[in-house]
Write an enzyme that holds these catalytic residues in place. Structure first.
Site, PDB file in Angstrom:
ATOM      1  N   ARG A  40       0.713  -1.131  -0.082  1.00  0.00           N
ATOM      2  CA  ARG A  40      -0.221  -0.187  -0.088  1.00  0.00           C
ATOM      3  C   ARG A  40       1.120   0.743   0.205  1.00  0.00           C
ATOM      4  O   ARG A  40       2.112   1.059   0.448  1.00  0.00           O
ATOM      5  CB  ARG A  40      -0.783   0.198   1.333  1.00  0.00           C
ATOM      6  CG  ARG A  40      -1.413  -1.036   1.046  1.00  0.00           C
ATOM      7  CD  ARG A  40      -2.802  -1.003   2.221  1.00  0.00           C
ATOM      8  NE  ARG A  40      -3.545   0.106   2.735  1.00  0.00           N
ATOM      9  CZ  ARG A  40      -4.114   0.315   4.008  1.00  0.00           C
ATOM     10  NH1 ARG A  40      -3.688  -0.294   4.692  1.00  0.00           N
ATOM     11  NH2 ARG A  40      -4.921   1.802   3.909  1.00  0.00           N
ATOM     12  N   HIS A  41       0.488   2.269  -0.075  1.00  0.00           N
ATOM     13  CA  HIS A  41       0.979   3.833   0.089  1.00  0.00           C
ATOM     14  C   HIS A  41       1.537   3.839   1.385  1.00  0.00           C
ATOM     15  O   HIS A  41       0.598   3.019   2.052  1.00  0.00           O
ATOM     16  CB  HIS A  41       0.333   4.819  -0.893  1.00  0.00           C
ATOM     17  CG  HIS A  41      -0.651   4.560  -0.020  1.00  0.00           C
ATOM     18  ND1 HIS A  41      -1.232   5.371   1.475  1.00  0.00           N
ATOM     19  CD2 HIS A  41      -2.517   4.542  -0.507  1.00  0.00           C
ATOM     20  CE1 HIS A  41      -2.442   5.074   1.248  1.00  0.00           C
ATOM     21  NE2 HIS A  41      -3.223   4.510   0.116  1.00  0.00           N
ATOM     22  N   ASN A  64      -5.200   9.820   6.174  1.00  0.00           N
ATOM     23  CA  ASN A  64      -5.086   8.272   6.904  1.00  0.00           C
ATOM     24  C   ASN A  64      -4.924   8.920   8.435  1.00  0.00           C
ATOM     25  O   ASN A  64      -5.661   8.663   9.309  1.00  0.00           O
ATOM     26  CB  ASN A  64      -4.645   7.026   6.549  1.00  0.00           C
ATOM     27  CG  ASN A  64      -4.606   6.610   5.474  1.00  0.00           C
ATOM     28  OD1 ASN A  64      -4.212   6.740   4.294  1.00  0.00           O
ATOM     29  ND2 ASN A  64      -5.894   5.869   4.917  1.00  0.00           N
ATOM     30  N   ARG A  68      -0.003   9.704  -3.215  1.00  0.00           N
ATOM     31  CA  ARG A  68       0.316   9.334  -2.000  1.00  0.00           C
ATOM     32  C   ARG A  68       0.882   7.859  -3.116  1.00  0.00           C
ATOM     33  O   ARG A  68       1.719   7.534  -2.580  1.00  0.00           O
ATOM     34  CB  ARG A  68      -0.549   8.629  -1.049  1.00  0.00           C
ATOM     35  CG  ARG A  68      -2.066   8.200  -2.107  1.00  0.00           C
ATOM     36  CD  ARG A  68      -2.793   8.142  -0.754  1.00  0.00           C
ATOM     37  NE  ARG A  68      -4.020   7.263  -1.074  1.00  0.00           N
ATOM     38  CZ  ARG A  68      -5.292   8.139  -1.575  1.00  0.00           C
ATOM     39  NH1 ARG A  68      -5.038   8.776  -2.234  1.00  0.00           N
ATOM     40  NH2 ARG A  68      -6.107   6.739  -2.082  1.00  0.00           N
ATOM     41  N   GLU A 115      -7.413   3.694  -6.188  1.00  0.00           N
ATOM     42  CA  GLU A 115      -8.266   3.301  -5.285  1.00  0.00           C
ATOM     43  C   GLU A 115     -10.277   3.375  -5.603  1.00  0.00           C
ATOM     44  O   GLU A 115     -10.401   4.186  -6.123  1.00  0.00           O
ATOM     45  CB  GLU A 115      -8.310   4.363  -3.894  1.00  0.00           C
ATOM     46  CG  GLU A 115      -9.249   3.674  -1.989  1.00  0.00           C
ATOM     47  CD  GLU A 115      -8.991   2.886  -1.993  1.00  0.00           C
ATOM     48  OE1 GLU A 115      -9.106   1.683  -2.618  1.00  0.00           O
ATOM     49  OE2 GLU A 115      -8.435   2.278  -1.101  1.00  0.00           O
ATOM     50  N   LYS A 136     -20.476  -5.889   1.701  1.00  0.00           N
ATOM     51  CA  LYS A 136     -19.041  -5.186   0.982  1.00  0.00           C
ATOM     52  C   LYS A 136     -19.039  -5.115  -0.475  1.00  0.00           C
ATOM     53  O   LYS A 136     -18.291  -4.447  -1.044  1.00  0.00           O
ATOM     54  CB  LYS A 136     -18.261  -4.992   1.856  1.00  0.00           C
ATOM     55  CG  LYS A 136     -17.054  -4.317   1.946  1.00  0.00           C
ATOM     56  CD  LYS A 136     -16.322  -4.360   2.626  1.00  0.00           C
ATOM     57  CE  LYS A 136     -15.358  -2.969   3.439  1.00  0.00           C
ATOM     58  NZ  LYS A 136     -13.654  -3.525   3.960  1.00  0.00           N
ATOM     59  N   HIS A 161      -3.793   0.892  -3.884  1.00  0.00           N
ATOM     60  CA  HIS A 161      -4.565   1.277  -2.764  1.00  0.00           C
ATOM     61  C   HIS A 161      -4.764   0.371  -1.824  1.00  0.00           C
ATOM     62  O   HIS A 161      -5.460  -1.039  -2.487  1.00  0.00           O
ATOM     63  CB  HIS A 161      -5.789   2.338  -3.175  1.00  0.00           C
ATOM     64  CG  HIS A 161      -4.863   2.709  -3.502  1.00  0.00           C
ATOM     65  ND1 HIS A 161      -4.528   5.026  -2.939  1.00  0.00           N
ATOM     66  CD2 HIS A 161      -4.041   3.278  -5.363  1.00  0.00           C
ATOM     67  CE1 HIS A 161      -4.372   5.397  -4.009  1.00  0.00           C
ATOM     68  NE2 HIS A 161      -4.377   5.033  -5.170  1.00  0.00           N
ATOM     69  N   LEU A 168      -5.555  -3.791  -3.528  1.00  0.00           N
ATOM     70  CA  LEU A 168      -4.668  -4.095  -3.299  1.00  0.00           C
ATOM     71  C   LEU A 168      -4.921  -6.117  -2.384  1.00  0.00           C
ATOM     72  O   LEU A 168      -5.089  -6.963  -2.692  1.00  0.00           O
ATOM     73  CB  LEU A 168      -3.667  -3.954  -2.089  1.00  0.00           C
ATOM     74  CG  LEU A 168      -2.545  -3.932  -2.268  1.00  0.00           C
ATOM     75  CD1 LEU A 168      -1.698  -3.575  -0.926  1.00  0.00           C
ATOM     76  CD2 LEU A 168      -1.768  -4.598  -2.534  1.00  0.00           C
TER      77      LEU A 168
HETATM   78  C1  LIG Z   1      -5.851   6.319   3.657  1.00  0.00           C
HETATM   79  O1  LIG Z   1      -6.079   7.151   2.468  1.00  0.00           O
HETATM   80  C2  LIG Z   1      -5.882   7.103   1.523  1.00  0.00           C
HETATM   81  C3  LIG Z   1      -5.835   9.235   1.089  1.00  0.00           C
HETATM   82  O2  LIG Z   1      -4.664   9.560   1.204  1.00  0.00           O
HETATM   83  C4  LIG Z   1      -7.255   6.954   1.399  1.00  0.00           C
HETATM   84  O3  LIG Z   1      -7.818   7.134   0.131  1.00  0.00           O
HETATM   85  C5  LIG Z   1      -8.007   5.484   2.144  1.00  0.00           C
HETATM   86  O4  LIG Z   1      -9.364   5.355   1.626  1.00  0.00           O
HETATM   87  C6  LIG Z   1      -7.664   6.339   3.714  1.00  0.00           C
HETATM   88  N1  LIG Z   1      -7.521   4.783   4.507  1.00  0.00           N
HETATM   89  C7  LIG Z   1      -8.378   4.135   5.083  1.00  0.00           C
HETATM   90  C8  LIG Z   1      -9.054   3.164   5.384  1.00  0.00           C
HETATM   91  O5  LIG Z   1      -8.856   5.256   5.599  1.00  0.00           O
END
Ligand SMILES: *[C@@H]1O[C@H](CO)[C@@H](O)[C@H](O)[C@H]1NC(C)=O
Ligand SMILES: *[C@@H]1O[C@H](CO)[C@@H](O)[C@H](O)[C@H]1NC(C)=O
Ligand SMILES: *[C@@H]1O[C@H](CO)[C@@H](O)[C@H](O)[C@H]1NC(C)=O
Ligand SMILES: *[C@@H]1O[C@H](CO)[C@@H](O)[C@H](O)[C@H]1NC(C)=O
Ligand SMILES: *[C@@H]1O[C@H](CO)[C@@H](O)[C@H](O)[C@H]1NC(C)=O
Length: 456
Positions: A231-232, A238, A286, A306, A335, A371, A375
């Site tokens: 993942r990034h 986040n 990212r 993503e 989901k 993402h 992934l």
């Molecule tokens: C983590 O941050 C990225 C945005 O930077 C977002 O696309 C991703 O969904 C985030 N993951 C969660 C589960 O919050």
């Protein structure tokens, strides 16, 4: 809401009948087709005659002589094994609405093929013969090495003896083997792979489903290689718990990016440290920032972006729960199918990832930085994780995953970067983030391939 699936478009059922001598990669190809079609929600299953034979002939001595066409005891057992496999397959087609059944067997003489053909026709199942023909010594020896280190038949046999025995076994098969032939088998639907895919003969491919299988096997190669997934690094979103967006990496995310080249070298090991990988990222900042210190060629793919959260883009899970409570619940209930308002579902991702999978099958060493949701889908393909589980798999930040596809299993190694990050894992039924006890679900692999055995 009706869900698109190829098997609904055409009402066909296909029986893929594998043809080929031992050590021609038939089981590997069968397993891959099952994994690929299942990933596309097409119900498929492999019936491996070798496993049936092992079960039925539990007490017999299994050495090369067992496979001598003049050995009546051996023939008897082998006949029973193929009958049992076919019986189970037919049952699966009718009772479980199977769509693509693969009969993974070795001995396919023309006479035997006619028998299977008749049976398929009687049951309105399309037979598709898939032959792996190979005279490349190196390929064969490589396959033998794989088989004898993984086949239950050779668990207790020293290596060199196993190889000799196996070569002899192949000789016995060669005496009766009849290859697919465009003249003699002109009326059959078949694919003949010559030395994996250096030449491919296609005959009477008619349905869309068959042509999909053709397209897939045309892209396979069996050279050893590895695929890395990451993942990034942690992003600024986040930290705040927001989803979607196109945020920069956080300070800890940058630390992961800087450490990544070392992690990759470590995973390559001393011997392979000069290996050239290609790095694939999404088009979002990212992932590119995460890749920025890697000294390899980089490609951006829109398809690796993503999951599109539509109207929920930029919100936190709490906000979503508050503003769209029904949606929040619908997503938890299913989901995989749930599609964000104006956005995407997991199924949508799988569909857009298909060209990526096809290209991955063609390539050698690739590192993919993408993402969480994407992934999960890629990982599900390689590890055969069922649809209802894949969206719930936890794939933590700051961890490099290495996959090594082998003939009978995919090896997984995880290297943690030891750089803390927030947890972005959301459990079912809550809007709180964080790894719970069920974190054990992580990487639980349902690797069909692990349970497979060469059909001998
Ligand atoms: C983590 O941050 C990225 C945005 O930077 C977002 O696309 C991703 O969904 C985030 N993951 C969660 C589960 O919050
Ligand atoms: C293999 O082919 C021979 C010749 O047709 C046949 O006698 C034998 O039963 C076959 N065995 C299996 C396991 O298919
Ligand atoms: C193919 O089918 C046709 C028509 O049923 C038949 O005449 C012909 O002999 C068949 N060819 C072969 C090679 O079996
Ligand atoms: C991301 O970083 C760049 C420069 O590093 C900055 O110009 C930009 O404003 C940042 N974006 C956000 C959304 O913070
Ligand atoms: C890797 O790529 C670099 C630059 O393209 C090249 O100089 C090097 O020889 C390649 N290494 C291997 C092992 O192919």
């Amino acid at each position: 809401m009706p869900v698109y699936s190829i098997s609904h478009v055409e009402n066909v059922r296909v029986c893929v009948v594998m043809v080929g001598l031992p050590a021609r990669g038939k089981s590997l190809i069968s397993q891959k087709i099952v994994r690929y079609l299942s990933w596309l929600s097409i119900k498929s299953r492999c019936f491996n005659v070798g496993s049936y034979r092992r079960e039925i002939a539990k007490d017999a001595v299994i050495d090369a002589e067992f496979f001598d066409p003049l050995n009546t005891e051996g023939l008897h057992y082998r006949q029973q094994a193929i009958d049992a496999a076919i019986f189970d397959m037919m049952k699966w087609f009718t009772e479980e609405n199977g769509v693509v059944g693969i009969l993974d067997a070795t001995n396919s003489t023309r006479k035997r093929r006619e028998m299977i053909l008749r049976l398929c026709r009687e049951n309105h199942i399309e037979p598709l013969f898939l032959e792996s023909w190979c005279n490349d010594k190196e390929l064969i020896l490589q396959n033998i090495a794989d088989v004898k280190t993984t086949s239950p038949d050779y668990i207790k046999t020293p290596n060199d003896i196993a190889t000799q025995d196996f070569l002899k076994r192949i000789e016995f098969y060669e005496t009766v083997y009849e290859t697919m032939d465009t003249a003699k088998d002109a009326n059959l639907t078949f694919i003949k792979l010559v030395n994996v895919n250096s030449q491919i003969v296609l005959n009477r491919i008619e349905t869309y489903l068959e042509s999909r299988i053709v397209y897939y096997v045309m892209n396979l190669h069996i050279k050893p290689r590895s695929i890395w997934l990451s993942r990034h690094g942690e992003s600024e979103f986040n930290l705040t718990g927001q989803i979607g967006g196109d945020a920069n990496l956080s300070e800890r995310g940058w630390r992961y990016a800087k450490k990544l080249p070392d992690l990759v070298l470590k995973s390559l090991g001393e011997e392979l440290k000069h290996t050239n990988l290609t790095v694939w990222t999404s088009t979002l900042k990212r992932t590119q920032q995460t890749a920025s210190f890697l000294p390899y060629k980089k490609l951006q793919w829109k398809a690796l972006d993503e999951l599109d959260a539509g109207e929920c883009d930029g919100m936190t899970y709490e906000e979503i729960e508050e503003r769209f409570p029904d949606d929040f619940k619908a997503r938890d209930d299913d989901k995989y199918e749930y599609r964000y308002r104006g956005g995407e579902s997991y199924r949508d991702i799988v569909i857009r990832l298909e060209p990526i999978i096809m290209e991955l099958e063609r390539q050698e060493n690739i590192l993919i930085i993408t993402h969480q949701a994407v992934l999960r889908c890629l990982y599900a393909y390689f590890m055969n994780v069922p649809q209802e589980e894949s969206p719930w798999m936890s794939i933590p930040l700051h961890t490099l995953i290495k996959l090594e596809p082998r003939a009978y299993s995919t090896l997984v190694t995880r290297i943690k970067a030891d750089i803390p990050a927030v947890s972005t894992y959301k459990e079912k039924g809550t809007s709180q983030l964080g790894e719970a006890k069920t974190g054990e679900l992580i990487f639980k692999s349902r690797d069909l391939i692990n349970n497979s055995e060469e059909a001998l």
